[in-house]
Design an enzyme around this catalytic site. Structure first.
Site, short mmCIF file in Angstrom:
data_model
loop_
_atom_site.label_atom_id
_atom_site.label_comp_id
_atom_site.label_asym_id
_atom_site.label_seq_id
_atom_site.Cartn_x
_atom_site.Cartn_y
_atom_site.Cartn_z
N ASP A 309 0.84 -1.19 0.00
CA ASP A 309 0.00 0.00 0.00
C ASP A 309 0.88 1.25 0.00
O ASP A 309 2.05 1.21 0.34
CB ASP A 309 -0.93 0.02 1.20
CG ASP A 309 -0.19 0.14 2.52
OD1 ASP A 309 0.88 -0.50 2.64
OD2 ASP A 309 -0.65 0.85 3.43
N GLU A 310 0.30 2.36 -0.40
CA GLU A 310 0.95 3.69 -0.35
C GLU A 310 2.37 3.65 -0.94
O GLU A 310 3.27 4.34 -0.45
CB GLU A 310 0.98 4.19 1.10
CG GLU A 310 -0.40 4.31 1.71
CD GLU A 310 -0.39 4.78 3.14
OE1 GLU A 310 -1.31 5.53 3.51
OE2 GLU A 310 0.53 4.41 3.89
#
Length: 677
Positions: A309-310
């Site tokens: 993620d991110e």
């Protein structure tokens, strides 16, 4: 002279108040009793009047599945902790726990109209003949035992007719591994089992892997491999599948500890590397594959969560020329596929977060390139009426999980969306910091409270939100499950604080409470001899002390109540008139003076021992929930209880003095109760 003029004159003459106390003996100064709300809420439940007496009760297991042994362990523990007595293995009246594999039990469940074949479901009934838990399978029997525990009272088991099963198949709670793991996870894992979760997502970035120790990039605060293995085994013994979370591609500061492996950073110019270089083979041979291999050996998992993620939130990605030539999408897909295939070769599945793979810029092309046996978990921490991303993930061919956090109704609404959209289940995430395990009790306890909300909603997404039943219910439940207390009644004495009262709770003329008028006061707090939670108090006003706000600037700096009585504990019903911007700021203290002249001091750190009446977030469980209500204009407000355990219960307490530091959060005492040793 009016009461207000007399009070003003007294404050001018006596900046430090003192008065002898009138004491009212009561048999139930402290009375811990079970709640009457079952959590998680069953799908179908009725509660006929009546109680099955404790006398003569014994436990009978029908079957040999391990889950039945777990059920017996947990029910017996409930008896011992709550009642202080063991539950025998046999008795004149039986508590029967088994499954529908036993024909006789299946027939009894059908006769009771409670038969279920839903996986992990159960039938439960308690009547004058005994108590019965009949699982659709062994796991269902275990979950039925968790409900049975909640029917226990000091007098016996409440009569009940319950047919139940989970609304969501996968119910996951996130926990952490660090050097504080044992002191926290040994509380959490039984708690999560009681809430009927069936998996734990274990943040494992900083486990001290052998490869990390050999390369000198193991974090000093990380958990040992032995502790990781112990937590995984403990989780399984409570019916929780251990799913290690090892963040990869991004969030990989763990592999750059001590300035190591910097040649593997995606962005060579980064001052705090965040992502690794997917085009350097040593990223995998030196770090990622050895870590995943050790994780498989330690956890023996069915699945590993790989993060992802991110990925582009901090460093440049891609940053190197060869990465720019390949492009982000290809780098991402190749990395996920490589890790997925490596784990699959060891018969382990893979989970990733959704946000990078399903971002608007790539959702039309990237997901189609990923292995379809991935599970994709969609985190969204904002409350919303629906979460269509779950259907997007499913329609792309993946198993979908939702992931909630802490905002009001985020968990509840996301669980409903998961049910409606056919997702496999939900994750209740927790972000207390990589080495912040103890804060789950004292510092960021609100994230522990969210476990209760998640347990209730993931099991039964259609259940009424706990905050609608009682705004303090989730907080009180978390506190009691994490550190369960006996069902016992203690005598004591209520202290009359009226000679020391400096402010009325009601404020009809802007001369009481905080001088804001009748729409923002504590006029809704019950007065007189009242019970708040487990504690009884005599409430007739507030001993508010000096603070930095203008409306509190003329108040005394301290107030002393003379007691001349022994006590095993002292319960303070208190708050502050205003908030303070500094967490853990020392805003005051209680000084307890004994008859021999010695003293004990209880500091009042804001957010820990005391908080403002307008601040509802339970940052710490050191303080127990007390009263909860609203102002006339609908503002939610509360009062807390600090339960001080006397280290010298055999000595007479001469007096208790409340002292203010004169800051924004000015201490305000509303009730004081002495609890007998």
């Amino acid at each position: 002279m009016t009461r207000r003029l007399l009070l003003t004159a007294a404050l001018l003459l006596f900046p430090a108040l003192a008065a002898p106390a009138a004491l009212t003996p009561v048999p139930d100064a402290l009375a811990a009793v079970p709640g009457n709300v079952l959590i998680p809420a069953p799908q179908k439940a009725e509660f006929p009047s009546g109680t099955l007496p404790l006398k003569g009760l014994g436990l009978q297991l029908v079957g040999s599945a391990p889950e039945l042994g777990w059920a017996a362990r947990d029910v017996k523990a409930e008896w011992q902790v709550r009642l202080g007595t063991p539950l025998p293995d046999a008795g004149a009246t039986s508590i029967v726990i088994g499954t529908r594999d036993d024909a006789a039990l299946a027939a009894r469940a059908k006769a009771a109209g409670l038969y279920t074949e839903q996986p992990e479901g159960y039938a439960l009934w308690v009547d004058a003949s005994g108590a019965y838990v009949v699982g659709a399978d062994a796991r269902g029997a275990y979950y039925g035992a968790q409900t049975l525990r909640q029917l226990l009272t000091p007098a016996g088991l409440r009569f009940a007719l319950i047919q139940d099963y989970p609304g969501l198949r996968q119910r996951v709670a996130m926990i952490y591994l660090d050097s504080y793991s044992q002191g926290v996870n040994d509380h959490l894992i039984p708690l999560l089992a009681q809430l009927k979760y069936n998996a734990v997502l274990i943040m494992s970035d900083y486990v001290q892997w052998d490869v990390a120790k050999a390369g000198s990039w193991a974090a000093a605060g990380g958990a040992s491999k032995a502790e990781a293995r112990r937590v995984a085994d403990l989780a399984r013994s409570y019916g929780l599948e251990p799913i290690p979370l090892i963040e990869t591609l991004g969030h990989v500061g763990w592999m750059f500890q001590g300035g190591k492996n910097l040649d593997l950073a995606q962005d060579p110019q980064s001052q705090n590397p965040y992502a690794y270089d997917t085009l350097n083979p040593e990223t995998y041979s030196r770090v990622i594959f050895p870590v995943l291999k050790e994780a498989v050996e330690v956890f023996h998992p069915q699945r590993i969560h790989l993060g992802h993620d991110e990925v582009r939130n901090r460093d440049r990605f891609p940053a190197r020329d060869n990465g720019k030539a390949a492009g982000f999408e290809q780098l991402f897909v190749d990395d996920v596929t490589r890790l997925h295939d490596y784990l699959k070769s060891m018969n382990v599945g893979s989970i990733i977060w959704h946000d990078a793979a399903f971002a608007d810029a790539v959702v039309g092309s990237l997901p189609a390139k990923l292995p379809k046996d991935l599970t994709v978990a969609s985190w969204n921490y904002s409350p919303a009426p629906d979460y269509p991303i779950l259907s997007t993930i499913k329609d792309a061919g993946f198993t979908a999980l939702g992931a909630s956090w802490g905002d009001p109704l985020n968990t509840e609404n996301y669980a409903l969306a998961a049910l409606k959209r056919g997702a496999a289940g939900m994750i209740q995430t927790r972000w207390t910091g990589y080495f912040g395990n103890p804060s789950l009790w004292d510092g960021q306890a609100d994230q522990g409270v969210n476990y209760v909300r998640g347990g209730n909603s993931f099991w039964n997404p259609a259940a009424r939100p706990l905050a609608e039943i009682d705004p303090a219910l989730a907080e009180a439940t978390y506190r009691d499950l994490y550190a369960p207390t006996p069902y016992a009644q203690h005598a004591g004495a209520l202290v009359d604080l009226s000679p020391l009262v400096t402010r009325t709770l009601a404020d009809p003329g802007e001369q009481g409470w905080i001088h804001k008028g009748p729409t923002i006061d504590l006029s809704q707090v019950p007065t007189g001899n009242v019970r708040f939670g487990a504690y009884r108090f005599l409430v007739n006003g507030a001993v508010m002390l000096k603070g930095s706000r203008a409306a509190a600037s003329d108040l005394p700096t301290q107030a002393t109540v003379e007691l001349n009585r022994k006590a095993g504990r002292v319960a303070f019903l208190h708050t502050t008139g205003w908030t303070t911007p500094v967490n853990r700021e020392l805003v005051g203290r209680y000084e307890i003076t004994y008859a021999d002249g010695s003293k004990r001091v209880q500091p009042l750190e804001y957010g820990r021992h005391i908080r403002a009446w307008t601040e509802l977030t339970p940052a710490s469980m050191v303080q127990a929930p007390g009263w909860r209500g609203q102002t006339a204009e609908g503002l939610d407000v509360n009062l807390g209880v600090l339960d001080w355990v006397n280290p010298k219960p055999d000595q007479v307490i001469k007096s208790v003095t409340l002292i203010s530091e004169g800051k924004g959060g000015n201490p305000t005492l509303i009730g004081l109760t002495l609890i007998d040793p």
